[in-house]
Design a protein around this motif. Structure first.
Motif, PDB file in Angstrom:
ATOM      1  N   GLY A   1      50.574  34.439  42.551  1.00  0.00           N
ATOM      2  CA  GLY A   1      49.266  34.764  42.336  1.00  0.00           C
ATOM      3  C   GLY A   1      48.842  36.214  42.625  1.00  0.00           C
ATOM      4  N   CYS A   2      47.646  36.310  43.059  1.00  0.00           N
ATOM      5  CA  CYS A   2      46.906  37.471  43.537  1.00  0.00           C
ATOM      6  C   CYS A   2      47.652  37.924  45.106  1.00  0.00           C
ATOM      7  CB  CYS A   2      45.514  37.608  43.647  1.00  0.00           C
ATOM      8  SG  CYS A   2      44.667  39.038  44.456  1.00  0.00           S
ATOM      9  N   ALA A   3      48.274  39.034  44.965  1.00  0.00           N
ATOM     10  CA  ALA A   3      48.884  39.292  46.355  1.00  0.00           C
ATOM     11  C   ALA A   3      47.827  39.999  47.460  1.00  0.00           C
ATOM     12  CB  ALA A   3      49.870  40.290  46.147  1.00  0.00           C
TER      13      ALA A   3
ATOM     14  N   GLN B   1      34.580  42.737  41.854  1.00  0.00           N
ATOM     15  CA  GLN B   1      34.588  42.216  40.557  1.00  0.00           C
ATOM     16  C   GLN B   1      35.563  41.057  40.185  1.00  0.00           C
ATOM     17  OE1 GLN B   1      35.778  45.580  37.772  1.00  0.00           O
ATOM     18  NE2 GLN B   1      36.959  44.069  36.579  1.00  0.00           N
ATOM     19  N   CYS B   2      36.618  40.905  40.942  1.00  0.00           N
ATOM     20  CA  CYS B   2      37.400  39.595  40.904  1.00  0.00           C
ATOM     21  C   CYS B   2      36.723  38.388  41.496  1.00  0.00           C
ATOM     22  CB  CYS B   2      38.494  39.856  41.661  1.00  0.00           C
ATOM     23  SG  CYS B   2      39.589  41.296  41.171  1.00  0.00           S
ATOM     24  N   ARG B   3      35.768  38.701  42.746  1.00  0.00           N
ATOM     25  CA  ARG B   3      35.172  37.585  43.142  1.00  0.00           C
ATOM     26  C   ARG B   3      34.011  37.045  42.459  1.00  0.00           C
ATOM     27  NH1 ARG B   3      36.363  37.572  48.903  1.00  0.00           N
ATOM     28  NH2 ARG B   3      37.582  39.238  49.184  1.00  0.00           N
TER      29      ARG B   3
ATOM     30  N   ASP C   1      49.727  43.787  33.245  1.00  0.00           N
ATOM     31  CA  ASP C   1      49.261  42.852  34.606  1.00  0.00           C
ATOM     32  C   ASP C   1      48.625  43.772  35.472  1.00  0.00           C
ATOM     33  OD1 ASP C   1      50.152  40.552  33.164  1.00  0.00           O
ATOM     34  OD2 ASP C   1      51.643  40.021  34.651  1.00  0.00           O
ATOM     35  N   CYS C   2      47.608  43.080  36.119  1.00  0.00           N
ATOM     36  CA  CYS C   2      47.047  43.805  37.379  1.00  0.00           C
ATOM     37  C   CYS C   2      48.352  44.256  38.492  1.00  0.00           C
ATOM     38  CB  CYS C   2      46.132  42.785  38.070  1.00  0.00           C
ATOM     39  SG  CYS C   2      45.428  43.772  39.593  1.00  0.00           S
ATOM     40  N   ILE C   3      48.056  45.262  39.124  1.00  0.00           N
ATOM     41  CA  ILE C   3      49.459  45.744  40.082  1.00  0.00           C
ATOM     42  C   ILE C   3      49.602  44.577  41.156  1.00  0.00           C
ATOM     43  CG2 ILE C   3      47.901  47.023  41.546  1.00  0.00           C
ATOM     44  CD1 ILE C   3      51.449  48.113  40.353  1.00  0.00           C
TER      45      ILE C   3
HETATM   46  S1  SF4 Z   1      42.201  38.720  41.575  1.00  0.00           S
HETATM   47 FE1  SF4 Z   1      41.911  41.012  41.007  1.00  0.00          FE
HETATM   48  S2  SF4 Z   1      43.198  41.986  42.432  1.00  0.00           S
HETATM   49 FE2  SF4 Z   1      43.950  40.113  42.353  1.00  0.00          FE
HETATM   50  S3  SF4 Z   1      45.677  40.163  40.781  1.00  0.00           S
HETATM   51 FE3  SF4 Z   1      43.569  39.379  39.798  1.00  0.00          FE
HETATM   52  S4  SF4 Z   1      42.903  41.201  38.954  1.00  0.00           S
HETATM   53 FE4  SF4 Z   1      44.145  41.823  40.641  1.00  0.00          FE
END
Ligand code: SF4
Ligand code: SF4
Length: 148
Positions: free
Chosen positions: A80-82, A90-92, A71-73
């Motif tokens: 969810g995303c911290a 890239q995520c946006r 998983d992403c760190i």
């Molecule tokens: S949105 Fe991007 S930064 Fe946030 S958890 Fe997912 S992959 Fe990681």
């Protein structure tokens, strides 16, 4: 004469926050500006952020590291995303990545793992193309045979 893209009617997308794109495996590229924003968001200095959260890619760029389960760190199963407010470009820009926009086949293949694709409001072709042109990825479009 310029030909219309295959997605000239626009594309539907609405994130369900299922987390598929933040888990399992992958590369999350972060340029220096994004690193600075993330460090600021986490209230740590840049050098500390780079040491703790980045790994090097073969092309010399940087990616976020992953947890032992891949998983992403920054992905937290419960919340969810911290770092959502400071998440990398890239995520946006997902799912309007160049690799997904290359052909309808690439899009359909990516949609198999993302329930938000082909659902929700229509994003017009112009905004899709604008997003894809600056998606934060390597821009490499895989061969569709490898992609599926
Ligand atoms: S949105 Fe991007 S930064 Fe946030 S958890 Fe997912 S992959 Fe990681
Ligand atoms: S896989 Fe698609 S629907 Fe699920 S969190 Fe990622 S973008 Fe949203």
């Amino acid at each position: 004469m310029e030909t219309e893209p295959w997605y000239e009617e626009g594309l539907r997308f609405l994130c369900t926050r299922c987390g598929n794109c933040c888990t399992g495996a992958g590369t999350v590229r972060v340029d220096e500006a994004e690193q600075g924003l993330l460090a600021e968001h986490l209230q740590i200095d840049l050098a500390h952020f780079q040491k703790r959260y980045l790994r090097s890619l073969p092309d010399g760029k940087s990616s976020l590291i992953e947890k032992p389960n891949h998983d992403c760190i920054f992905w937290e199963r419960e919340q969810g995303c911290a770092v959502y407010a400071a998440r990398p470009r890239q995520c946006r820009t997902w799912p309007f990545w160049r690799a997904n926009m290359a052909t309808k086949g690439h899009w359909d293949s990516a949609a198999q793992g993302c329930p938000g694709m082909n659902a929700g409001p229509v994003h017009d072709a112009e905004s899709v193309a604008r997003t894809a042109a600056n998606d934060g990825t390597s821009g490499i479009v895989p061969d569709l045979q490898e992609w599926t």
